[in-house]
Scaffold this motif. Sequence first.
Motif, PDB file in Angstrom:
ATOM      1  N   LYS A   1      -2.924   1.128  -9.794  1.00 46.97           N
ATOM      2  CA  LYS A   1      -4.236   1.256  -9.166  1.00 46.97           C
ATOM      3  C   LYS A   1      -4.988  -0.056  -9.332  1.00 46.97           C
ATOM      4  O   LYS A   1      -5.118  -0.578 -10.436  1.00 46.97           O
ATOM      5  CB  LYS A   1      -5.015   2.401  -9.797  1.00 46.97           C
ATOM      6  CG  LYS A   1      -6.263   2.758  -9.054  1.00 46.97           C
ATOM      7  CD  LYS A   1      -6.852   4.048  -9.579  1.00 46.97           C
ATOM      8  CE  LYS A   1      -8.035   4.420  -8.710  1.00 46.97           C
ATOM      9  NZ  LYS A   1      -8.599   5.705  -9.086  1.00 46.97           N
TER      10      LYS A   1
ATOM     11  N   ARG B   1      -9.947   0.909  -6.124  1.00 44.37           N
ATOM     12  CA  ARG B   1      -9.726   2.244  -5.587  1.00 44.37           C
ATOM     13  C   ARG B   1      -8.426   2.349  -4.808  1.00 44.37           C
ATOM     14  O   ARG B   1      -8.108   3.395  -4.256  1.00 44.37           O
ATOM     15  CB  ARG B   1     -10.890   2.613  -4.671  1.00 44.37           C
ATOM     16  CG  ARG B   1     -12.205   2.773  -5.426  1.00 44.37           C
ATOM     17  CD  ARG B   1     -13.361   3.091  -4.499  1.00 44.37           C
ATOM     18  NE  ARG B   1     -13.067   4.240  -3.659  1.00 44.37           N
ATOM     19  CZ  ARG B   1     -13.703   4.528  -2.539  1.00 44.37           C
ATOM     20  NH1 ARG B   1     -14.676   3.742  -2.120  1.00 44.37           N
ATOM     21  NH2 ARG B   1     -13.385   5.586  -1.834  1.00 44.37           N
ATOM     22  N   CYS B   2      -7.664   1.267  -4.742  1.00 42.99           N
ATOM     23  CA  CYS B   2      -6.441   1.218  -3.941  1.00 42.99           C
ATOM     24  C   CYS B   2      -5.202   1.509  -4.785  1.00 42.99           C
ATOM     25  O   CYS B   2      -5.061   0.977  -5.879  1.00 42.99           O
ATOM     26  CB  CYS B   2      -6.283  -0.156  -3.296  1.00 42.99           C
ATOM     27  SG  CYS B   2      -7.645  -0.612  -2.246  1.00 42.99           S
TER      28      CYS B   2
ATOM     29  N   PRO C   1       0.818  -1.213   0.000  1.00 44.88           N
ATOM     30  CA  PRO C   1       0.000   0.000   0.000  1.00 44.88           C
ATOM     31  C   PRO C   1       0.855   1.268   0.000  1.00 44.88           C
ATOM     32  O   PRO C   1       1.897   1.335   0.655  1.00 44.88           O
ATOM     33  CB  PRO C   1      -0.805  -0.100   1.291  1.00 44.88           C
ATOM     34  CG  PRO C   1      -0.805  -1.556   1.635  1.00 44.88           C
ATOM     35  CD  PRO C   1       0.512  -2.079   1.126  1.00 44.88           C
TER      36      PRO C   1
ATOM     37  N   TYR D   1       0.691  11.199  -1.351  1.00 44.60           N
ATOM     38  CA  TYR D   1      -0.254  11.149  -2.466  1.00 44.60           C
ATOM     39  C   TYR D   1       0.114  12.152  -3.560  1.00 44.60           C
ATOM     40  O   TYR D   1      -0.076  11.877  -4.750  1.00 44.60           O
ATOM     41  CB  TYR D   1      -1.687  11.353  -1.974  1.00 44.60           C
ATOM     42  CG  TYR D   1      -2.247  10.081  -1.378  1.00 44.60           C
ATOM     43  CD1 TYR D   1      -2.698   9.054  -2.185  1.00 44.60           C
ATOM     44  CD2 TYR D   1      -2.281   9.886  -0.007  1.00 44.60           C
ATOM     45  CE1 TYR D   1      -3.192   7.867  -1.651  1.00 44.60           C
ATOM     46  CE2 TYR D   1      -2.774   8.719   0.545  1.00 44.60           C
ATOM     47  CZ  TYR D   1      -3.221   7.715  -0.288  1.00 44.60           C
ATOM     48  OH  TYR D   1      -3.695   6.540   0.241  1.00 44.60           O
TER      49      TYR D   1
ATOM     50  N   ARG E   1      -1.274   0.934  -5.050  1.00 48.30           N
ATOM     51  CA  ARG E   1      -0.211   0.051  -4.565  1.00 48.30           C
ATOM     52  C   ARG E   1       1.099   0.466  -5.224  1.00 48.30           C
ATOM     53  O   ARG E   1       1.115   0.986  -6.333  1.00 48.30           O
ATOM     54  CB  ARG E   1      -0.506  -1.412  -4.911  1.00 48.30           C
ATOM     55  CG  ARG E   1      -1.769  -1.953  -4.289  1.00 48.30           C
ATOM     56  CD  ARG E   1      -1.551  -2.203  -2.814  1.00 48.30           C
ATOM     57  NE  ARG E   1      -2.694  -2.867  -2.207  1.00 48.30           N
ATOM     58  CZ  ARG E   1      -3.463  -2.286  -1.297  1.00 48.30           C
ATOM     59  NH1 ARG E   1      -3.233  -1.066  -0.928  1.00 48.30           N
ATOM     60  NH2 ARG E   1      -4.463  -2.937  -0.764  1.00 48.30           N
TER      61      ARG E   1
ATOM     62  N   THR F   1       3.222   3.904  -8.957  1.00 50.23           N
ATOM     63  CA  THR F   1       2.049   3.248  -8.382  1.00 50.23           C
ATOM     64  C   THR F   1       1.264   2.492  -9.449  1.00 50.23           C
ATOM     65  O   THR F   1       1.397   2.772 -10.641  1.00 50.23           O
ATOM     66  CB  THR F   1       1.087   4.269  -7.729  1.00 50.23           C
ATOM     67  OG1 THR F   1       0.657   5.204  -8.716  1.00 50.23           O
ATOM     68  CG2 THR F   1       1.730   4.985  -6.568  1.00 50.23           C
TER      69      THR F   1
END
Length: 79
Positions: free
Chosen positions: A53, A56-57, A24, A41, A59, A51
Amino acid sequence: MNFVRKIRGLRLGHDGSLDKLAVPLWPDVGKALGLSKNHTYDAARSGEIPTIKIGRCLRVPLAALNKMLEDAGKPKPGK
């Protein structure tokens, strides 16, 4: 490899391989980098932290994170 060991819940297998492919973004990677939630973020949004996606997460792939850290401080080609 020392940085990666700071990430919560990350374990190494018997052969030294990681048991996770991605972790995460917050709090794992952000806190390990010493960033606030907002800065974490913002860095992900600007592409400074790699990252992916999933739903909605957000990683962070560990291979991309390790490459980012290895390349930090190296001069960029053409500059």
